[in-house]
Design a protein around this motif. Structure first.
Motif, PDB file in Angstrom:
ATOM      1  N   MET B 183      10.975 -14.377  -5.401  1.00 55.76           N
ATOM      2  CA  MET B 183      10.818 -12.840  -5.994  1.00 55.76           C
ATOM      3  C   MET B 183       9.579 -12.656  -7.085  1.00 55.76           C
ATOM      4  O   MET B 183       9.021 -11.806  -7.143  1.00 55.76           O
ATOM      5  N   PHE B 184       9.691 -13.571  -7.806  1.00 60.94           N
ATOM      6  CA  PHE B 184       8.471 -13.530  -9.099  1.00 60.94           C
ATOM      7  C   PHE B 184       7.149 -13.581  -8.363  1.00 60.94           C
ATOM      8  O   PHE B 184       6.230 -12.948  -8.667  1.00 60.94           O
ATOM      9  N   GLN B 185       6.997 -14.668  -7.482  1.00 59.30           N
ATOM     10  CA  GLN B 185       5.885 -14.719  -6.848  1.00 59.30           C
ATOM     11  C   GLN B 185       5.470 -13.210  -6.194  1.00 59.30           C
ATOM     12  O   GLN B 185       4.161 -12.880  -6.192  1.00 59.30           O
ATOM     13  N   THR B 186       6.353 -12.854  -5.452  1.00 65.57           N
ATOM     14  CA  THR B 186       6.072 -11.545  -4.552  1.00 65.57           C
ATOM     15  C   THR B 186       5.805 -10.402  -5.565  1.00 65.57           C
ATOM     16  O   THR B 186       4.971  -9.525  -5.304  1.00 65.57           O
ATOM     17  N   MET B 187       6.504 -10.307  -6.750  1.00 67.55           N
ATOM     18  CA  MET B 187       6.384  -9.079  -7.520  1.00 67.55           C
ATOM     19  C   MET B 187       4.857  -9.116  -8.096  1.00 67.55           C
ATOM     20  O   MET B 187       4.525  -7.983  -8.646  1.00 67.55           O
ATOM     21  N   GLN B 188       4.246 -10.137  -8.007  1.00 68.59           N
ATOM     22  CA  GLN B 188       2.910 -10.024  -8.649  1.00 68.59           C
ATOM     23  C   GLN B 188       1.855  -9.076  -7.682  1.00 68.59           C
ATOM     24  O   GLN B 188       0.893  -8.761  -7.867  1.00 68.59           O
ATOM     25  N   HIS B 189       2.417  -8.716  -6.562  1.00 70.49           N
ATOM     26  CA  HIS B 189       1.674  -7.866  -5.511  1.00 70.49           C
ATOM     27  C   HIS B 189       2.476  -6.818  -5.452  1.00 70.49           C
ATOM     28  O   HIS B 189       2.343  -6.120  -4.489  1.00 70.49           O
ATOM     29  N   ALA B 190       3.108  -6.319  -6.719  1.00 65.76           N
ATOM     30  CA  ALA B 190       3.944  -5.259  -6.484  1.00 65.76           C
ATOM     31  C   ALA B 190       3.218  -3.906  -6.048  1.00 65.76           C
ATOM     32  O   ALA B 190       3.921  -2.909  -5.531  1.00 65.76           O
ATOM     33  N   GLU B 191       1.764  -3.866  -6.236  1.00 65.72           N
ATOM     34  CA  GLU B 191       1.180  -2.472  -6.005  1.00 65.72           C
ATOM     35  C   GLU B 191       1.181  -2.285  -4.506  1.00 65.72           C
ATOM     36  O   GLU B 191       0.999  -1.316  -4.233  1.00 65.72           O
ATOM     37  N   GLU B 192       1.223  -3.471  -3.795  1.00 65.66           N
ATOM     38  CA  GLU B 192       0.967  -3.404  -2.277  1.00 65.66           C
ATOM     39  C   GLU B 192       2.394  -2.809  -1.535  1.00 65.66           C
ATOM     40  O   GLU B 192       2.029  -2.578  -0.284  1.00 65.66           O
ATOM     41  N   PHE B 193       3.274  -2.685  -2.104  1.00 62.45           N
ATOM     42  CA  PHE B 193       4.505  -2.388  -1.394  1.00 62.45           C
ATOM     43  C   PHE B 193       5.260  -1.349  -2.109  1.00 62.45           C
ATOM     44  O   PHE B 193       4.572  -0.602  -2.825  1.00 62.45           O
ATOM     45  N   GLY B 194       6.593  -1.115  -1.779  1.00 61.96           N
ATOM     46  CA  GLY B 194       7.197  -0.041  -2.415  1.00 61.96           C
ATOM     47  C   GLY B 194       7.080   1.230  -1.656  1.00 61.96           C
ATOM     48  O   GLY B 194       7.644   2.275  -2.105  1.00 61.96           O
ATOM     49  N   ASP B 195       6.451   1.162  -0.432  1.00 66.44           N
ATOM     50  CA  ASP B 195       6.305   2.607   0.198  1.00 66.44           C
ATOM     51  C   ASP B 195       7.477   2.568   1.252  1.00 66.44           C
ATOM     52  O   ASP B 195       7.472   1.932   2.151  1.00 66.44           O
ATOM     53  N   TRP B 196       8.408   3.292   0.816  1.00 72.43           N
ATOM     54  CA  TRP B 196       9.760   3.267   1.816  1.00 72.43           C
ATOM     55  C   TRP B 196       9.280   3.826   3.231  1.00 72.43           C
ATOM     56  O   TRP B 196       9.865   3.585   3.985  1.00 72.43           O
ATOM     57  N   ASP B 197       8.535   4.792   3.247  1.00 68.44           N
ATOM     58  CA  ASP B 197       7.991   5.660   4.399  1.00 68.44           C
ATOM     59  C   ASP B 197       7.660   4.600   5.316  1.00 68.44           C
ATOM     60  O   ASP B 197       7.727   4.572   6.361  1.00 68.44           O
ATOM     61  N   ALA B 198       6.605   3.602   4.691  1.00 68.56           N
ATOM     62  CA  ALA B 198       5.895   2.810   5.598  1.00 68.56           C
ATOM     63  C   ALA B 198       6.593   1.787   6.140  1.00 68.56           C
ATOM     64  O   ALA B 198       6.714   1.316   7.303  1.00 68.56           O
ATOM     65  N   ASP B 199       7.757   1.285   5.300  1.00 68.46           N
ATOM     66  CA  ASP B 199       8.730   0.244   5.402  1.00 68.46           C
ATOM     67  C   ASP B 199       9.427   0.947   6.832  1.00 68.46           C
ATOM     68  O   ASP B 199       9.874   0.107   7.822  1.00 68.46           O
ATOM     69  N   PHE B 200      10.029   2.000   6.535  1.00 65.43           N
ATOM     70  CA  PHE B 200      10.752   2.715   7.703  1.00 65.43           C
ATOM     71  C   PHE B 200       9.979   2.894   9.016  1.00 65.43           C
ATOM     72  O   PHE B 200      10.673   2.453   9.894  1.00 65.43           O
ATOM     73  N   GLU B 201       8.847   3.354   8.867  1.00 62.49           N
ATOM     74  CA  GLU B 201       7.818   3.338  10.033  1.00 62.49           C
ATOM     75  C   GLU B 201       7.817   1.914  10.792  1.00 62.49           C
ATOM     76  O   GLU B 201       7.825   1.909  12.035  1.00 62.49           O
ATOM     77  N   ALA B 202       7.526   0.945  10.051  1.00 65.02           N
ATOM     78  CA  ALA B 202       7.380  -0.435  10.363  1.00 65.02           C
ATOM     79  C   ALA B 202       8.492  -0.953  11.260  1.00 65.02           C
ATOM     80  O   ALA B 202       8.448  -1.250  12.317  1.00 65.02           O
ATOM     81  N   GLY B 203       9.662  -0.489  10.629  1.00 73.47           N
ATOM     82  CA  GLY B 203      10.968  -1.091  11.474  1.00 73.47           C
ATOM     83  C   GLY B 203      11.202  -0.371  12.497  1.00 73.47           C
ATOM     84  O   GLY B 203      11.609  -0.813  13.579  1.00 73.47           O
TER      85      GLY B 203
END
Lengths: 216, 216
Positions: B183-203
Motif C-alpha cells: 500500500m505504501f509503495q502504491t500510494m507514491q503513485h497516488a496521482e495516477e489513480f483514484g478515478d472511479w469512473d475510469a475504474d468502473f469503465e475498466a471493470g
DNA sequence: CGTATTTATAGTACGGTGTACGAGATATGT
DNA sequence: ACATATCTCGTACACCGTACTATAAATACG
C-alpha cells in the motif's frame, strides 16, 4: 442496580462486539440496539459507552470482526496470479457470507482499519509480484474488491429479503408479458440459472482475465 | 389543527415522494423521518399514512422514482451488442449517482416493480437479439447489473463518507509501512489513480468482453 | 333536499431508539 | 489515609414509526 465493580473490567470491547454479532446473526442488523445489546450481556445500557464511543463505532467494530475472519493463509506464492487473486476474492466473499446480516455494513463505510485493509494489501502484493504497475494494480484491486464486496452484499441481502418476504404475501409481480417479453421468455428456463455462486465465479474470471491476464 | 379538507387530495403520493427525495438529497437518507417529511409538506404526520402504508414502502417509492429516471432512450438497435450493454450500464450508474444518498436503497431490497426491472428487461432483450441463450443471458444480466449497482453504490457512499469525515478528524490512518508495504509503495503513485469512473469503465469492459463477446 | 357513506387529514399516545449527564462504587497510587 | 483514576449505570431528553381514533368535507343516494 447501582455501580458494581471497577478496575477489574468484567466488560470488554471484545465481549461487546461478540454479543453484537450474536444479535445481528440471530435477529438481523436492524434488531441491534444498545439496550438489547446491554441486556444480552446482562449489563446496564450506558456501561457500553465506556468501551465504545457510539453506535457508529460499534458498526465499524462489527465490520472489523467480520473481516478479521478473512482467511488468507492458503495462498500459495508459487501459484499463478489468477489463482491467487481468485483465492483472495473468494476469501472476501466467504467471510461476508459468514455473517450475511452484517454484510451491508461493508457497503456504507469506506475501509479504514488495518484489519479491513489486509485483503487489499494482499491483492496489491500479488499483483506487484506479477509485475503489474502500481496504477494498474490499484485499479485492478479497486474493481475486483468492489465487485467481490458489492455482489456478495447484494446476494446476502437477497437471502435476507427472500426469507422475510416469504412469510408475507407473494403478490409482488404484476408484470405483463407485453411489457416484459424478454423476462417472460427467460423465465421459462428458470431451472438453469439462479446459481449466485456460479454467477459470481463467471464475473470474477471475466474480470481477472481482462484486468490481470490481458495486462500481463 | 384538526381535519381540513377531504376528497380533493391536496396531498398526493407523488408530492410525498418528491419531498422525500428532496430531504434525502439535501440532508441524507438517515435524516428522512415521517415527521420531517410531513413538516416539509406543511401537513400532519399521520396524513402521510393515508397515501403510503409505512416507511419501508416509502423507501421502495424513492427507489422507484430514482430508477424511473434511467434513460434508455438513446439505445441504438443497430449498434454492436457491446456498445448497447455499455449504454445500459452507464444509464444505471448515472441515475444512481443522480441521487447518491438514496443509492444504498437499491442494495438492501431486491428489485420488484416494473420501473425497477425495466433496465434488466432491456439488457435481456439486447442479449437475446445478439443470439445469447436464455441461461447465459440471465447470468450476464445478473453479473453486469449487480456490478453496476454494487460498484456505483460503493462510490456514492464513498463520496458521502468523505464529505462527512472531512469535517471530523483525519487521523484515520495508523498503517505502518512494515505491515502494509504494498500500500505504501502504491500510494507514491497516488496521482495516477483514484478515478472511479475510469475504474468502473475498466471493470465493465472486462465483464462485457468475458461474458458477451467471448460467448458470441 | 336530507342523509349516509366515502375520502382524507390530523391529534394523541405508546413503545421504542441513541446518548448526554452525573452519581456512585471500587481499585490503585502515594 | 486519602486522592485519583477506572468503571458501571440510572435518569432524562429528544426523536422515531405508527396504531387508534376523531373530525370534517365531498359525494352518493333516497
Amino acid at each position: 442496580m447501582g455501580p458494581r465493580k471497577a478496575n477489574t473490567p468484567t466488560l470488554t470491547r471484545g465481549q461487546i462486539v461478540r454479543a453484537a454479532m450474536t444479535i445481528v446473526d440471530r435477529d438481523g442488523l436492524e434488531a441491534l440496539s444498545m439496550r438489547k445489546l446491554a441486556a444480552e450481556l446482562g449489563v446496564g445500557t450506558m456501561s457500553l459507552y465506556y468501551h465504545v464511543p457510539d453506535k457508529s463505532a460499534l458498526y465499524d467494530l462489527i465490520l472489523d470482526a467480520s473481516l478479521r475472519e478473512v482467511d488468507l493463509s492458503d495462498d500459495d506464492p508459487d501459484a499463478p496470479v489468477e489463482a491467487r487473486v481468485t483465492g483472495v476474492a473468494h476469501a472476501i466473499r466467504d467471510t461476508l457470507l459468514n455473517h450475511p446480516r452484517a454484510a451491508i455494513i461493508a457497503m456504507s463505510r469506506s475501509l479504514r482499519t488495518p484489519t479491513q485493509l489486509r485483503p487489499i494489501e494482499k491483492l496489491l502484493q500479488v499483483l506487484a509480484e506479477a509485475g503489474m504497475s502500481p496504477a494498474q494494480a490499484m485499479q485492478t484491486v479497486n474493481v475486483i474488491g468492489q465487485y467481490a464486496v458489492g455482489v456478495t452484499v447484494m446476494y446476502a441481502n437477497h437471502i435476507n429479503d427472500s426469507e422475510y418476504r416469504d412469510e408475507r404475501e407473494g403478490d409482488y409481480t404484476e408484470l405483463t408479458p407485453e411489457e416484459f417479453p424478454a423476462m417472460f421468455q427467460t423465465m421459462q428456463h428458470a431451472e438453469e440459472f439462479g446459481d449466485w455462486d456460479a454467477d459470481f465465479e463467471a464475473g470474477l474470471s471475466a474480470l481477472i482475465k481482462g484486468l490481470v491476464t490481458d495486462r500481463i
